[in-house]
Design a protein around this motif. Sequence first.
Motif, PDB file in Angstrom:
ATOM      1  N   ALA A 164      -2.637   1.037  14.435  1.00  0.00           N
ATOM      2  CA  ALA A 164      -1.966   1.736  15.806  1.00  0.00           C
ATOM      3  C   ALA A 164      -0.230   1.848  15.628  1.00  0.00           C
ATOM      4  O   ALA A 164       0.140   3.024  15.512  1.00  0.00           O
ATOM      5  CB  ALA A 164      -2.033   0.622  16.900  1.00  0.00           C
ATOM      6  N   VAL A 165       0.432   0.773  14.962  1.00  0.00           N
ATOM      7  CA  VAL A 165       1.731   0.948  14.729  1.00  0.00           C
ATOM      8  C   VAL A 165       2.033   1.901  13.533  1.00  0.00           C
ATOM      9  O   VAL A 165       2.755   2.828  13.664  1.00  0.00           O
ATOM     10  CB  VAL A 165       2.318  -0.485  14.713  1.00  0.00           C
ATOM     11  CG1 VAL A 165       3.863  -0.180  14.104  1.00  0.00           C
ATOM     12  CG2 VAL A 165       2.416  -1.364  15.698  1.00  0.00           C
ATOM     13  N   LYS A 190      -9.487   5.343   4.883  1.00  0.00           N
ATOM     14  CA  LYS A 190      -8.151   5.352   5.398  1.00  0.00           C
ATOM     15  C   LYS A 190      -6.996   6.117   4.718  1.00  0.00           C
ATOM     16  O   LYS A 190      -6.182   6.677   5.355  1.00  0.00           O
ATOM     17  CB  LYS A 190      -7.767   4.078   5.744  1.00  0.00           C
ATOM     18  CG  LYS A 190      -8.702   3.465   6.903  1.00  0.00           C
ATOM     19  CD  LYS A 190      -8.261   1.786   7.216  1.00  0.00           C
ATOM     20  CE  LYS A 190      -9.100   1.245   8.194  1.00  0.00           C
ATOM     21  NZ  LYS A 190      -8.698  -0.002   9.070  1.00  0.00           N
ATOM     22  N   TYR A 206      -4.425  -0.359  -0.830  1.00  0.00           N
ATOM     23  CA  TYR A 206      -4.018  -1.809  -1.506  1.00  0.00           C
ATOM     24  C   TYR A 206      -5.281  -2.553  -2.104  1.00  0.00           C
ATOM     25  O   TYR A 206      -5.057  -3.669  -2.798  1.00  0.00           O
ATOM     26  CB  TYR A 206      -3.243  -2.736  -0.305  1.00  0.00           C
ATOM     27  CG  TYR A 206      -4.100  -3.143   0.721  1.00  0.00           C
ATOM     28  CD1 TYR A 206      -4.600  -4.336   0.622  1.00  0.00           C
ATOM     29  CD2 TYR A 206      -4.124  -2.591   2.045  1.00  0.00           C
ATOM     30  CE1 TYR A 206      -5.517  -4.944   1.892  1.00  0.00           C
ATOM     31  CE2 TYR A 206      -5.045  -2.978   2.858  1.00  0.00           C
ATOM     32  CZ  TYR A 206      -5.567  -4.226   2.768  1.00  0.00           C
ATOM     33  OH  TYR A 206      -6.321  -4.494   3.999  1.00  0.00           O
ATOM     34  N   TYR A 257      -2.074 -14.235   9.213  1.00  0.00           N
ATOM     35  CA  TYR A 257      -2.312 -14.838  10.513  1.00  0.00           C
ATOM     36  C   TYR A 257      -3.864 -15.649  10.592  1.00  0.00           C
ATOM     37  O   TYR A 257      -3.775 -16.419  11.702  1.00  0.00           O
ATOM     38  CB  TYR A 257      -2.920 -13.436  11.447  1.00  0.00           C
ATOM     39  CG  TYR A 257      -1.558 -12.739  11.885  1.00  0.00           C
ATOM     40  CD1 TYR A 257      -0.260 -12.873  11.483  1.00  0.00           C
ATOM     41  CD2 TYR A 257      -1.707 -11.615  12.758  1.00  0.00           C
ATOM     42  CE1 TYR A 257       0.917 -12.024  11.780  1.00  0.00           C
ATOM     43  CE2 TYR A 257      -0.598 -10.708  13.128  1.00  0.00           C
ATOM     44  CZ  TYR A 257       0.823 -11.029  12.446  1.00  0.00           C
ATOM     45  OH  TYR A 257       1.809 -10.220  12.756  1.00  0.00           O
ATOM     46  N   VAL A 283       9.061  -6.305  20.206  1.00  0.00           N
ATOM     47  CA  VAL A 283       8.867  -5.026  21.061  1.00  0.00           C
ATOM     48  C   VAL A 283       9.444  -5.206  22.357  1.00  0.00           C
ATOM     49  O   VAL A 283      10.119  -4.583  22.849  1.00  0.00           O
ATOM     50  CB  VAL A 283       7.587  -4.651  20.928  1.00  0.00           C
ATOM     51  CG1 VAL A 283       6.594  -5.341  21.736  1.00  0.00           C
ATOM     52  CG2 VAL A 283       7.434  -3.173  21.517  1.00  0.00           C
ATOM     53  N   ASN A 331     -10.550  -1.091  12.498  1.00  0.00           N
ATOM     54  CA  ASN A 331     -10.233   0.053  13.325  1.00  0.00           C
ATOM     55  C   ASN A 331      -9.447   1.145  12.307  1.00  0.00           C
ATOM     56  O   ASN A 331      -8.881   0.848  11.396  1.00  0.00           O
ATOM     57  CB  ASN A 331      -9.036  -0.472  14.349  1.00  0.00           C
ATOM     58  CG  ASN A 331      -7.874  -1.172  13.836  1.00  0.00           C
ATOM     59  OD1 ASN A 331      -8.053  -2.168  12.731  1.00  0.00           O
ATOM     60  ND2 ASN A 331      -6.520  -0.717  14.114  1.00  0.00           N
TER      61      ASN A 331
HETATM   62  N1  LIG Z   1       7.059  -7.569  16.431  1.00  0.00           N
HETATM   63  C1  LIG Z   1       6.276  -6.909  17.358  1.00  0.00           C
HETATM   64  O1  LIG Z   1       6.959  -6.899  18.451  1.00  0.00           O
HETATM   65  C2  LIG Z   1       5.054  -6.290  17.123  1.00  0.00           C
HETATM   66  C3  LIG Z   1       4.257  -5.456  18.122  1.00  0.00           C
HETATM   67  C4  LIG Z   1       3.153  -4.745  18.027  1.00  0.00           C
HETATM   68  C5  LIG Z   1       2.395  -5.082  16.488  1.00  0.00           C
HETATM   69  N2  LIG Z   1       3.138  -5.927  15.730  1.00  0.00           N
HETATM   70  C6  LIG Z   1       2.616  -6.213  14.502  1.00  0.00           C
HETATM   71  O2  LIG Z   1       2.374  -4.980  13.891  1.00  0.00           O
HETATM   72  C7  LIG Z   1       1.180  -5.240  12.918  1.00  0.00           C
HETATM   73  C8  LIG Z   1       0.174  -3.861  13.352  1.00  0.00           C
HETATM   74  O3  LIG Z   1      -0.236  -3.969  14.574  1.00  0.00           O
HETATM   75  P1  LIG Z   1      -1.335  -3.275  15.206  1.00  0.00           P
HETATM   76  O4  LIG Z   1      -1.495  -3.366  16.676  1.00  0.00           O
HETATM   77  O5  LIG Z   1      -0.712  -1.806  14.891  1.00  0.00           O
HETATM   78  O6  LIG Z   1      -2.739  -3.320  14.377  1.00  0.00           O
HETATM   79  P2  LIG Z   1      -3.338  -2.438  13.507  1.00  0.00           P
HETATM   80  O7  LIG Z   1      -2.350  -2.017  12.335  1.00  0.00           O
HETATM   81  O8  LIG Z   1      -3.847  -1.364  14.206  1.00  0.00           O
HETATM   82  O9  LIG Z   1      -4.566  -3.231  13.023  1.00  0.00           O
HETATM   83  C9  LIG Z   1      -4.167  -4.254  12.159  1.00  0.00           C
HETATM   84  C10 LIG Z   1      -4.593  -3.828  10.635  1.00  0.00           C
HETATM   85  O10 LIG Z   1      -4.062  -4.623   9.436  1.00  0.00           O
HETATM   86  C11 LIG Z   1      -4.556  -4.480   8.340  1.00  0.00           C
HETATM   87  N3  LIG Z   1      -4.570  -5.523   7.762  1.00  0.00           N
HETATM   88  C12 LIG Z   1      -5.621  -6.613   8.173  1.00  0.00           C
HETATM   89  N4  LIG Z   1      -5.448  -7.514   7.099  1.00  0.00           N
HETATM   90  C13 LIG Z   1      -4.764  -7.163   6.242  1.00  0.00           C
HETATM   91  C14 LIG Z   1      -4.218  -7.564   4.925  1.00  0.00           C
HETATM   92  N5  LIG Z   1      -4.547  -8.981   4.382  1.00  0.00           N
HETATM   93  N6  LIG Z   1      -3.439  -6.919   3.978  1.00  0.00           N
HETATM   94  C15 LIG Z   1      -3.190  -5.587   4.822  1.00  0.00           C
HETATM   95  N7  LIG Z   1      -3.526  -4.882   5.542  1.00  0.00           N
HETATM   96  C16 LIG Z   1      -4.351  -5.960   6.581  1.00  0.00           C
HETATM   97  C17 LIG Z   1      -5.942  -3.733   8.557  1.00  0.00           C
HETATM   98  O11 LIG Z   1      -6.015  -2.435   8.163  1.00  0.00           O
HETATM   99  P3  LIG Z   1      -6.388  -2.418   6.773  1.00  0.00           P
HETATM  100  O12 LIG Z   1      -8.042  -1.600   6.900  1.00  0.00           O
HETATM  101  O13 LIG Z   1      -5.665  -1.027   6.023  1.00  0.00           O
HETATM  102  O14 LIG Z   1      -6.566  -3.298   5.797  1.00  0.00           O
HETATM  103  C18 LIG Z   1      -5.967  -3.631  10.246  1.00  0.00           C
HETATM  104  O15 LIG Z   1      -6.615  -2.321  10.644  1.00  0.00           O
HETATM  105  C19 LIG Z   1       0.645  -6.496  13.123  1.00  0.00           C
HETATM  106  O16 LIG Z   1       1.190  -7.335  12.041  1.00  0.00           O
HETATM  107  C20 LIG Z   1       1.259  -6.889  14.435  1.00  0.00           C
HETATM  108  O17 LIG Z   1       1.271  -8.409  14.517  1.00  0.00           O
HETATM  109  C21 LIG Z   1       4.425  -6.731  15.969  1.00  0.00           C
END
Ligand SMILES: NC(=O)c1ccc[n+]([C@@H]2O[C@H](COP(=O)([O-])OP(=O)(O)OC[C@H]3O[C@@H](n4cnc5c(N)ncnc54)[C@H](OP(=O)(O)O)[C@@H]3O)[C@@H](O)[C@H]2O)c1
Length: 340
Positions: A164-165, A190, A206, A257, A283, A331
């Motif tokens: 998503a991000v 992907k 990766y 996580y 955010v 996803n």
């Molecule tokens: N700081 C803030 O305010 C804030 C706000 C929103 C989100 N976030 C963070 O931004 C990140 C993305 O969030 P999102 O909501 O957009 O989720 P997302 O990217 O839609 O979903 C998470 C993705 O992470 C990947 N992943 C899972 N385990 C992994 C690993 N060991 N190594 C590499 N990739 C891995 C997976 O894709 P693959 O199939 O490519 O592995 C999965 O689809 C998260 O870390 C989240 O906590 C932070």
Amino acid sequence: MTETSSLPITAREFHLAARPVGVPTGANFALVERPIPDLADGQILVRNTWMSVDPYMRGRMDDRPSYIPPFQVGAAMEGSALGEVIASAAAAVPVGATVTHFAGWRDYAVVDAATATPVDTSLAAPQHYLGALGTTGLTAYAALTDVARVEPGDTVFVSAAAGAVGSVAGQIAKALGAARVIGSAGGAAKTALLLDEFGFDAAVDYRQGDLAGQLTAAAPEGINVYLDSVGAEHLRVAVEAMRPGGRVALVGAISGYNGVNEVPGPDLYLAAIKELSLRGMLVSSYFPIFGEYIAKAAGWLADGTLRTRHTVYDGLDQAPAAFLGVLSGANIGKMLVRLA
Ligand SMILES: NC(=O)c1ccc[n+]([C@@H]2O[C@H](COP(=O)([O-])OP(=O)(O)OC[C@H]3O[C@@H](n4cnc5c(N)ncnc54)[C@H](OP(=O)(O)O)[C@@H]3O)[C@@H](O)[C@H]2O)c1
């Protein structure tokens, strides 16, 4: 006076049944039916139609201090959701309005109207307000316009790039004038999508290993900006690939996580000698510009600058599966649960 249409008597909501150790399972969640209380003055009853599942919710399943309190065992979980107001005791938010709010993980929610945000569904389909027009879109925008500012001509690296991000970030980086945008994701399907649909110039898988070698091949002269959603090895490799003066937005660290398979992070001495900036972000600090961002991003959606994908699980009972899926990469784009 409470304005009503035909109203349900009970709501179903997910409770945290037990705290997970490592990777959560379905046993950590319990679906509970409860009576819907009468509305107090200033409250609304929302029929949730969409809810969000997000990686940060994994942290809330653990009992440890963070920027947001942990979920309590035996109590309802919460998170971003969107729905239609079906009863209102708040003049400002009438029956029929579509609102976002924070009482997800349930089908009907009693919400203080002051904490709900009406959204304009003529600008974009409602579910976008939990994705590109929601906090994940705002995260990508804030990370690249403020936290690790992209300058025209930059080479930008984005991890979890098909999520998503990440999928929004790659496109925003291009819109900000990046010369080259490289995404990292897991698996060939992907990485193909990064190139074919989300406008990345190069993609690394990766899961194939040798992340450093793949990134060097994609960016032989190094990178200026890195949006880190993964931490650990991704962050280590990105810091090594940084050009002097490079900027890192520390957005997330999903590889850790579940607290399993943790690997060492970056050599921060490299950050010192390359005069890098590594800056964290939440955010919520950018909520004051949310309206401004939505207006801009809705324009990008409408004119095709911003392309989005949603992965949708149907039915409240599927929410835990959707959540486990976002942690494991099931996803593409934003993971959502459609409730009605
Ligand atoms: N700081 C803030 O305010 C804030 C706000 C929103 C989100 N976030 C963070 O931004 C990140 C993305 O969030 P999102 O909501 O957009 O989720 P997302 O990217 O839609 O979903 C998470 C993705 O992470 C990947 N992943 C899972 N385990 C992994 C690993 N060991 N190594 C590499 N990739 C891995 C997976 O894709 P693959 O199939 O490519 O592995 C999965 O689809 C998260 O870390 C989240 O906590 C932070």
